[in-house]
Write a protein that holds these residues in place. Structure first.
Motif, short mmCIF file in Angstrom:
data_model
loop_
_atom_site.label_atom_id
_atom_site.label_comp_id
_atom_site.label_asym_id
_atom_site.label_seq_id
_atom_site.Cartn_x
_atom_site.Cartn_y
_atom_site.Cartn_z
N ILE A 74 -79.22 39.70 -8.73
CA ILE A 74 -78.91 39.98 -10.14
C ILE A 74 -79.46 38.89 -11.07
O ILE A 74 -79.23 37.69 -10.84
CB ILE A 74 -77.38 40.10 -10.36
N ASP A 75 -80.19 39.31 -12.11
CA ASP A 75 -80.72 38.36 -13.10
C ASP A 75 -79.84 38.28 -14.35
O ASP A 75 -79.96 37.34 -15.14
CB ASP A 75 -82.12 38.81 -13.57
N LEU A 76 -79.04 39.33 -14.56
CA LEU A 76 -78.32 39.44 -15.84
C LEU A 76 -77.05 40.27 -15.65
O LEU A 76 -77.10 41.33 -15.01
CB LEU A 76 -79.23 40.14 -16.86
N ILE A 77 -75.94 39.80 -16.21
CA ILE A 77 -74.69 40.59 -16.22
C ILE A 77 -74.23 40.71 -17.67
O ILE A 77 -74.06 39.70 -18.36
CB ILE A 77 -73.58 39.92 -15.39
N VAL A 78 -74.05 41.94 -18.12
CA VAL A 78 -73.51 42.16 -19.47
C VAL A 78 -72.27 43.03 -19.34
O VAL A 78 -72.32 44.10 -18.74
CB VAL A 78 -74.53 42.86 -20.40
N VAL A 79 -71.17 42.55 -19.89
CA VAL A 79 -69.91 43.30 -19.84
C VAL A 79 -69.52 43.73 -21.25
O VAL A 79 -69.36 42.88 -22.14
CB VAL A 79 -68.77 42.44 -19.23
N GLY A 80 -69.37 45.02 -21.45
CA GLY A 80 -68.83 45.54 -22.70
C GLY A 80 -67.31 45.56 -22.58
O GLY A 80 -66.78 46.24 -21.70
N THR A 81 -66.63 44.81 -23.42
CA THR A 81 -65.16 44.82 -23.38
C THR A 81 -64.58 44.32 -24.70
O THR A 81 -65.18 43.48 -25.38
CB THR A 81 -64.59 43.97 -22.22
N THR A 82 -63.42 44.86 -25.03
CA THR A 82 -62.66 44.40 -26.20
C THR A 82 -61.41 43.69 -25.73
O THR A 82 -60.65 43.14 -26.53
CB THR A 82 -62.22 45.62 -27.06
N THR A 83 -61.18 43.74 -24.41
CA THR A 83 -59.96 43.15 -23.84
C THR A 83 -60.34 42.19 -22.70
O THR A 83 -60.01 42.43 -21.53
CB THR A 83 -59.04 44.28 -23.30
N PRO A 84 -61.06 41.10 -23.04
CA PRO A 84 -61.47 40.15 -22.01
C PRO A 84 -60.26 39.47 -21.38
O PRO A 84 -59.20 39.38 -22.02
CB PRO A 84 -62.32 39.14 -22.79
N ASP A 85 -60.42 38.98 -20.16
CA ASP A 85 -59.32 38.27 -19.49
C ASP A 85 -58.88 37.07 -20.32
O ASP A 85 -57.69 36.81 -20.50
CB ASP A 85 -59.79 37.72 -18.12
#
Ligand code: UT7
Length: 322
Positions: A74-85
Protein backbone atom coordinates in the motif's frame (compact mmCIF):
# COMPACT_ATOMS: atom_id res chain seq x y z
CA UNK A 1 -2.57 6.51 -19.61
CA UNK A 2 -2.79 5.16 -16.05
CA UNK A 3 -6.15 4.50 -14.42
CA UNK A 4 -7.22 3.39 -10.94
CA UNK A 5 -9.06 0.05 -10.87
CA UNK A 6 -10.87 -1.55 -7.98
CA UNK A 7 -8.93 -4.71 -7.16
CA UNK A 8 -11.03 -5.74 -4.16
CA UNK A 9 -13.77 -4.61 -1.80
CA UNK A 10 -14.56 -5.30 1.85
CA UNK A 11 -16.90 -4.19 4.59
CA UNK A 12 -17.63 -4.57 8.28
CA UNK A 13 -20.73 -4.10 10.40
CA UNK A 14 -21.11 -4.21 14.18
CA UNK A 15 -22.86 -7.34 15.45
CA UNK A 16 -25.60 -5.54 17.32
CA UNK A 17 -28.71 -4.92 15.22
CA UNK A 18 -31.42 -2.52 16.39
CA UNK A 19 -34.82 -2.90 14.74
CA UNK A 20 -37.35 -0.13 14.21
CA UNK A 21 -39.59 -1.83 16.78
CA UNK A 22 -36.82 -1.65 19.37
CA UNK A 23 -36.46 2.11 18.77
CA UNK A 24 -40.23 2.56 18.92
CA UNK A 25 -40.09 1.24 22.48
CA UNK A 26 -37.78 4.14 23.40
CA UNK A 27 -38.99 7.15 21.37
CA UNK A 28 -42.34 8.21 19.92
CA UNK A 29 -42.01 6.52 16.51
CA UNK A 30 -43.15 3.36 14.74
CA UNK A 31 -41.83 0.74 12.35
CA UNK A 32 -44.47 1.93 9.83
CA UNK A 33 -43.35 5.58 9.96
CA UNK A 34 -39.64 4.78 9.63
CA UNK A 35 -40.09 2.18 6.88
CA UNK A 36 -42.56 4.31 4.87
CA UNK A 37 -40.62 7.58 5.06
CA UNK A 38 -37.09 6.20 4.76
CA UNK A 39 -37.07 2.51 3.76
CA UNK A 40 -35.03 1.73 6.91
CA UNK A 41 -35.94 -1.44 8.84
CA UNK A 42 -32.87 -1.88 11.05
CA UNK A 43 -29.38 -0.53 11.70
CA UNK A 44 -26.11 -1.92 13.13
CA UNK A 45 -24.74 -0.15 16.21
CA UNK A 46 -21.16 -0.36 17.48
CA UNK A 47 -20.54 -2.11 20.78
CA UNK A 48 -19.11 -0.20 23.71
CA UNK A 49 -15.43 0.36 22.98
CA UNK A 50 -15.76 -0.58 19.29
CA UNK A 51 -14.45 2.33 17.25
CA UNK A 52 -14.59 3.65 13.70
CA UNK A 53 -10.97 2.47 13.39
CA UNK A 54 -11.92 -1.08 14.42
CA UNK A 55 -14.59 -1.22 11.71
CA UNK A 56 -12.28 0.42 9.17
CA UNK A 57 -9.53 -2.10 9.94
CA UNK A 58 -11.89 -5.06 9.49
CA UNK A 59 -13.24 -3.68 6.19
CA UNK A 60 -9.69 -2.95 4.97
CA UNK A 61 -8.51 -6.47 5.85
CA UNK A 62 -11.39 -7.96 3.84
CA UNK A 63 -10.69 -5.67 0.87
CA UNK A 64 -6.96 -6.50 0.85
CA UNK A 65 -7.76 -10.21 0.97
CA UNK A 66 -10.26 -9.89 -1.89
CA UNK A 67 -7.66 -7.97 -3.92
CA UNK A 68 -4.85 -10.40 -3.10
CA UNK A 69 -2.78 -7.41 -1.99
CA UNK A 70 -0.36 -7.43 0.94
CA UNK A 71 -0.37 -4.47 3.34
CA UNK A 72 3.29 -3.81 2.48
CA UNK A 73 2.23 -2.92 -1.09
CA UNK A 74 0.00 0.00 0.00
CA UNK A 75 1.28 3.47 -0.98
CA UNK A 76 -1.66 5.50 0.30
CA UNK A 77 -4.54 5.17 2.79
CA UNK A 78 -7.42 7.64 2.73
CA UNK A 79 -10.27 7.30 5.22
CA UNK A 80 -13.52 9.20 4.76
CA UNK A 81 -15.01 9.74 8.21
CA UNK A 82 -16.84 12.30 10.33
CA UNK A 83 -16.45 10.22 13.48
CA UNK A 84 -12.70 9.57 13.86
CA UNK A 85 -11.48 7.58 16.88
CA UNK A 86 -9.37 10.50 18.08
CA UNK A 87 -8.81 14.15 17.22
CA UNK A 88 -5.37 12.97 16.14
CA UNK A 89 -3.67 10.84 14.96
CA UNK A 90 -6.06 10.33 12.05
CA UNK A 91 -8.04 7.10 11.79
CA UNK A 92 -6.04 6.40 8.62
CA UNK A 93 -2.81 6.38 10.69
CA UNK A 94 -4.37 4.06 13.29
CA UNK A 95 -5.52 1.64 10.57
CA UNK A 96 -2.17 1.86 8.78
CA UNK A 97 -0.28 0.76 11.88
CA UNK A 98 -2.67 -2.13 12.59
CA UNK A 99 -2.30 -3.33 9.01
CA UNK A 100 1.48 -3.10 9.21
CA UNK A 101 1.64 -0.66 6.30
CA UNK A 102 3.84 1.83 8.19
CA UNK A 103 5.56 4.40 5.99
CA UNK A 104 2.88 4.98 3.36
CA UNK A 105 0.90 8.24 3.24
CA UNK A 106 -2.23 8.11 5.43
CA UNK A 107 -4.85 10.74 6.18
CA UNK A 108 -8.57 11.29 6.81
CA UNK A 109 -11.03 13.27 4.72
CA UNK A 110 -14.09 14.84 6.37
CA UNK A 111 -16.87 15.36 3.84
CA UNK A 112 -19.71 13.89 5.96
CA UNK A 113 -21.84 11.45 3.94
CA UNK A 114 -19.84 12.18 0.77
CA UNK A 115 -16.63 11.18 2.54
CA UNK A 116 -16.04 7.98 0.57
CA UNK A 117 -16.59 9.64 -2.83
CA UNK A 118 -14.18 12.41 -1.77
CA UNK A 119 -11.60 9.87 -0.53
CA UNK A 120 -11.95 7.84 -3.72
CA UNK A 121 -11.44 11.00 -5.78
CA UNK A 122 -8.25 11.87 -3.90
CA UNK A 123 -6.83 8.34 -4.26
CA UNK A 124 -7.80 8.26 -7.95
CA UNK A 125 -5.83 11.49 -8.53
CA UNK A 126 -2.75 10.05 -6.78
CA UNK A 127 -2.86 6.95 -8.98
CA UNK A 128 -3.60 8.89 -12.20
CA UNK A 129 -0.66 11.18 -11.43
CA UNK A 130 1.66 8.22 -10.85
CA UNK A 131 2.28 9.18 -7.20
CA UNK A 132 0.77 5.93 -5.88
CA UNK A 133 0.32 2.49 -7.40
CA UNK A 134 -1.82 0.88 -4.71
CA UNK A 135 -4.28 2.76 -2.53
CA UNK A 136 -6.64 1.73 0.24
CA UNK A 137 -9.80 3.84 0.39
CA UNK A 138 -12.14 3.47 3.34
CA UNK A 139 -15.44 4.99 4.45
CA UNK A 140 -16.06 4.31 8.14
CA UNK A 141 -18.35 5.77 10.79
CA UNK A 142 -19.75 5.33 14.28
CA UNK A 143 -22.40 8.02 14.11
CA UNK A 144 -24.27 6.30 16.94
CA UNK A 145 -21.69 7.87 19.27
CA UNK A 146 -23.11 11.35 18.79
CA UNK A 147 -26.75 10.73 18.07
CA UNK A 148 -29.30 12.18 20.44
CA UNK A 149 -31.18 8.98 21.25
CA UNK A 150 -34.17 11.00 22.52
CA UNK A 151 -34.63 12.85 19.19
CA UNK A 152 -36.91 10.74 17.00
CA UNK A 153 -36.27 12.97 13.98
CA UNK A 154 -32.63 11.87 13.76
CA UNK A 155 -31.91 8.80 15.92
CA UNK A 156 -33.95 6.48 13.67
CA UNK A 157 -31.98 7.42 10.56
CA UNK A 158 -28.38 6.42 11.20
CA UNK A 159 -26.21 3.34 11.72
CA UNK A 160 -22.55 2.32 12.05
CA UNK A 161 -20.27 0.44 9.65
CA UNK A 162 -17.33 0.56 7.27
CA UNK A 163 -16.55 -0.25 3.66
CA UNK A 164 -13.24 -0.31 1.81
CA UNK A 165 -11.76 -0.69 -1.65
CA UNK A 166 -8.24 -1.41 -2.83
CA UNK A 167 -7.34 0.62 -5.91
CA UNK A 168 -4.51 -0.47 -8.18
CA UNK A 169 -2.88 1.31 -11.10
CA UNK A 170 -3.94 -0.23 -14.42
CA UNK A 171 -3.70 0.49 -18.15
CA UNK A 172 -7.48 0.29 -18.58
CA UNK A 173 -10.27 2.02 -16.61
CA UNK A 174 -11.13 1.73 -13.76
CA UNK A 175 -12.47 4.99 -12.55
CA UNK A 176 -13.54 6.98 -15.61
CA UNK A 177 -14.32 10.21 -13.81
CA UNK A 178 -15.34 11.59 -10.45
CA UNK A 179 -17.01 14.87 -9.58
CA UNK A 180 -16.98 16.43 -6.12
CA UNK A 181 -18.65 19.64 -4.92
CA UNK A 182 -19.55 21.51 -1.76
CA UNK A 183 -21.64 24.49 -0.67
CA UNK A 184 -20.94 25.62 2.87
CA UNK A 185 -23.87 28.03 2.66
CA UNK A 186 -26.09 25.12 3.68
CA UNK A 187 -24.13 24.46 6.89
CA UNK A 188 -27.06 24.72 9.27
CA UNK A 189 -29.46 22.40 7.44
CA UNK A 190 -27.43 19.39 8.55
CA UNK A 191 -24.77 19.77 11.20
CA UNK A 192 -23.25 19.06 14.57
CA UNK A 193 -23.06 22.41 16.41
CA UNK A 194 -20.04 21.82 18.66
CA UNK A 195 -16.35 21.01 18.25
CA UNK A 196 -12.79 21.38 19.47
CA UNK A 197 -12.33 24.95 18.35
CA UNK A 198 -15.91 26.26 18.52
CA UNK A 199 -16.22 24.67 21.96
CA UNK A 200 -18.61 22.26 23.62
CA UNK A 201 -21.86 22.86 25.52
CA UNK A 202 -23.02 22.06 28.98
CA UNK A 203 -25.55 19.59 27.57
CA UNK A 204 -25.85 15.80 27.37
CA UNK A 205 -22.91 14.38 25.36
CA UNK A 206 -21.29 17.87 25.48
CA UNK A 207 -23.79 19.09 22.85
CA UNK A 208 -22.63 16.58 20.22
CA UNK A 209 -25.64 15.64 18.09
CA UNK A 210 -26.99 15.66 14.55
CA UNK A 211 -29.25 18.62 13.82
CA UNK A 212 -31.13 18.29 10.54
CA UNK A 213 -33.91 20.14 8.73
CA UNK A 214 -34.96 16.87 7.11
CA UNK A 215 -37.52 18.17 4.61
CA UNK A 216 -35.18 20.88 3.28
CA UNK A 217 -32.24 18.48 3.07
CA UNK A 218 -34.43 16.04 1.18
CA UNK A 219 -35.40 18.64 -1.47
CA UNK A 220 -31.86 19.91 -2.03
CA UNK A 221 -30.47 16.34 -2.07
CA UNK A 222 -32.82 15.20 -4.85
CA UNK A 223 -32.12 18.25 -7.04
CA UNK A 224 -28.37 18.19 -6.42
CA UNK A 225 -28.01 14.47 -7.10
CA UNK A 226 -29.95 14.96 -10.36
CA UNK A 227 -27.40 17.60 -11.37
CA UNK A 228 -24.32 15.56 -10.45
CA UNK A 229 -25.48 12.44 -12.29
CA UNK A 230 -26.18 14.58 -15.38
CA UNK A 231 -22.71 16.14 -15.03
CA UNK A 232 -21.16 12.66 -14.86
CA UNK A 233 -23.01 11.36 -17.92
CA UNK A 234 -22.12 14.49 -19.91
CA UNK A 235 -18.44 14.37 -18.91
CA UNK A 236 -18.25 10.82 -20.27
CA UNK A 237 -20.50 11.40 -23.27
CA UNK A 238 -22.63 8.57 -21.96
CA UNK A 239 -26.29 7.74 -22.44
CA UNK A 240 -27.99 6.94 -19.11
CA UNK A 241 -29.15 3.60 -20.53
CA UNK A 242 -25.53 2.44 -20.79
CA UNK A 243 -25.19 2.24 -16.99
CA UNK A 244 -25.33 -1.24 -15.47
CA UNK A 245 -25.74 -0.28 -11.80
CA UNK A 246 -26.52 2.73 -9.65
CA UNK A 247 -24.82 2.49 -6.24
CA UNK A 248 -26.22 5.47 -4.35
CA UNK A 249 -25.74 6.92 -0.89
CA UNK A 250 -28.16 5.13 1.40
CA UNK A 251 -29.96 7.89 3.31
CA UNK A 252 -33.56 7.48 2.20
CA UNK A 253 -35.18 5.04 -0.24
CA UNK A 254 -37.32 7.86 -1.65
CA UNK A 255 -34.20 9.88 -2.58
CA UNK A 256 -32.68 6.76 -4.17
CA UNK A 257 -35.86 6.15 -6.18
CA UNK A 258 -35.89 9.76 -7.40
CA UNK A 259 -32.32 9.44 -8.75
CA UNK A 260 -33.14 6.07 -10.34
CA UNK A 261 -36.17 7.63 -12.04
CA UNK A 262 -34.04 10.46 -13.36
CA UNK A 263 -31.67 7.86 -14.85
CA UNK A 264 -34.59 5.76 -16.12
CA UNK A 265 -33.14 2.81 -14.21
CA UNK A 266 -35.42 0.06 -12.93
CA UNK A 267 -34.96 -0.55 -9.20
CA UNK A 268 -33.54 -4.02 -9.86
CA UNK A 269 -30.42 -2.26 -11.21
CA UNK A 270 -30.09 -0.07 -8.13
CA UNK A 271 -28.23 -1.35 -5.08
CA UNK A 272 -30.32 -0.78 -1.96
CA UNK A 273 -28.96 -1.49 1.54
CA UNK A 274 -30.65 1.34 3.44
CA UNK A 275 -33.22 -1.16 4.75
CA UNK A 276 -30.51 -3.14 6.57
CA UNK A 277 -27.79 -0.55 7.29
CA UNK A 278 -29.72 2.76 7.57
CA UNK A 279 -27.61 5.85 6.83
CA UNK A 280 -23.98 5.05 7.67
CA UNK A 281 -22.70 8.37 6.27
CA UNK A 282 -19.26 7.92 4.63
CA UNK A 283 -19.55 4.13 4.96
CA UNK A 284 -22.79 3.87 3.04
CA UNK A 285 -21.53 3.73 -0.57
CA UNK A 286 -18.61 1.31 0.02
CA UNK A 287 -20.87 -0.92 2.17
CA UNK A 288 -23.40 -1.02 -0.69
CA UNK A 289 -20.62 -1.64 -3.22
CA UNK A 290 -19.17 -4.54 -1.24
CA UNK A 291 -22.63 -6.05 -0.82
CA UNK A 292 -23.20 -5.70 -4.59
CA UNK A 293 -19.88 -7.42 -5.39
CA UNK A 294 -20.11 -10.22 -2.83
CA UNK A 295 -23.74 -11.02 -3.66
CA UNK A 296 -22.67 -11.50 -7.30
CA UNK A 297 -24.89 -8.67 -8.57
CA UNK A 298 -22.02 -6.52 -9.86
CA UNK A 299 -19.79 -8.32 -12.35
CA UNK A 300 -16.35 -7.44 -13.73
CA UNK A 301 -16.57 -5.14 -16.75
CA UNK A 302 -19.87 -3.53 -15.73
CA UNK A 303 -20.40 0.22 -15.60
CA UNK A 304 -21.21 1.59 -12.13
CA UNK A 305 -22.37 5.03 -11.07
CA UNK A 306 -21.68 5.88 -7.42
CA UNK A 307 -23.09 9.04 -5.81
CA UNK A 308 -23.47 10.65 -2.40
CA UNK A 309 -24.82 13.76 -0.70
CA UNK A 310 -24.27 14.98 2.85
CA UNK A 311 -23.57 17.66 5.43
CA UNK A 312 -21.67 20.72 4.30
CA UNK A 313 -23.42 20.39 1.94
CA UNK A 314 -21.05 18.10 0.09
CA UNK A 315 -21.89 15.87 -2.85
CA UNK A 316 -20.18 13.85 -5.51
CA UNK A 317 -20.20 10.97 -7.95
CA UNK A 318 -17.86 8.47 -9.56
CA UNK A 319 -18.29 6.56 -12.78
CA UNK A 320 -16.27 3.38 -13.03
CA UNK A 321 -15.88 0.17 -14.91
CA UNK A 322 -15.66 -2.53 -12.27
O1 UT7 B 1 -27.21 11.56 4.48
C1 UT7 B 1 -27.24 12.95 4.53
C2 UT7 B 1 -28.40 13.49 3.89
N1 UT7 B 1 -29.60 13.29 4.67
C3 UT7 B 1 -30.72 13.05 4.01
O2 UT7 B 1 -30.68 12.92 2.83
C4 UT7 B 1 -32.02 13.03 4.78
C5 UT7 B 1 -33.06 13.77 3.98
N2 UT7 B 1 -34.36 13.86 4.64
C6 UT7 B 1 -35.15 12.77 4.83
O3 UT7 B 1 -34.76 11.66 4.54
C7 UT7 B 1 -36.54 13.00 5.34
O4 UT7 B 1 -36.85 14.36 5.30
C8 UT7 B 1 -36.79 12.45 6.78
C9 UT7 B 1 -36.81 10.94 6.74
C10 UT7 B 1 -35.69 12.93 7.70
C11 UT7 B 1 -38.13 12.91 7.31
O5 UT7 B 1 -39.17 12.50 6.43
P1 UT7 B 1 -40.28 13.55 5.94
O6 UT7 B 1 -41.24 12.80 5.13
O7 UT7 B 1 -39.56 14.70 5.31
O8 UT7 B 1 -40.96 13.94 7.31
P2 UT7 B 1 -41.07 15.40 8.00
O9 UT7 B 1 -39.74 15.82 8.54
O10 UT7 B 1 -41.78 16.30 7.07
O11 UT7 B 1 -42.02 15.07 9.21
C12 UT7 B 1 -43.38 14.63 9.03
C13 UT7 B 1 -43.99 14.35 10.37
C14 UT7 B 1 -43.78 15.49 11.37
O12 UT7 B 1 -44.96 15.59 12.15
P3 UT7 B 1 -46.08 16.71 11.78
O13 UT7 B 1 -45.36 18.03 11.89
O14 UT7 B 1 -46.53 16.40 10.39
O15 UT7 B 1 -47.12 16.49 12.84
C15 UT7 B 1 -42.66 14.99 12.25
O16 UT7 B 1 -42.70 15.53 13.56
O17 UT7 B 1 -43.37 13.20 10.97
C16 UT7 B 1 -42.94 13.51 12.30
N3 UT7 B 1 -41.76 12.69 12.58
C17 UT7 B 1 -41.84 11.43 13.03
N4 UT7 B 1 -42.90 10.66 13.33
C18 UT7 B 1 -42.65 9.41 13.74
C19 UT7 B 1 -40.45 13.01 12.42
N5 UT7 B 1 -39.67 11.96 12.77
C20 UT7 B 1 -40.52 10.98 13.15
C21 UT7 B 1 -40.31 9.67 13.60
N6 UT7 B 1 -41.41 8.91 13.88
N7 UT7 B 1 -39.08 9.11 13.74
Amino acid sequence: MTYARIAGTGSALPERVISNAELAAKVDTSDEWIAERTGIRQRHIAAEGQTTGDLAFAAATAALQAAGVDASEIDLIVVGTTTPDLVFPSTACLVQHRLGANGCAAFDVNAACSGFIYALTVANQFIRAGTAKTALVIGAETLSRFLDWSDRATCVLFGDGAGAVVLKAADEPGILSSHIHADGGYKELLWNPVGISAGFKDEPNHGLRVIMQGRDVFKVAVKTLDRVVEETLEANNLDRHQLDWLIPHQANLRIIEATAKRLDMPMDRVIVTVDKHANTSAASVPLALDYAVRSGKVQRGQLLLLEAFGGGFTWGSALLRY
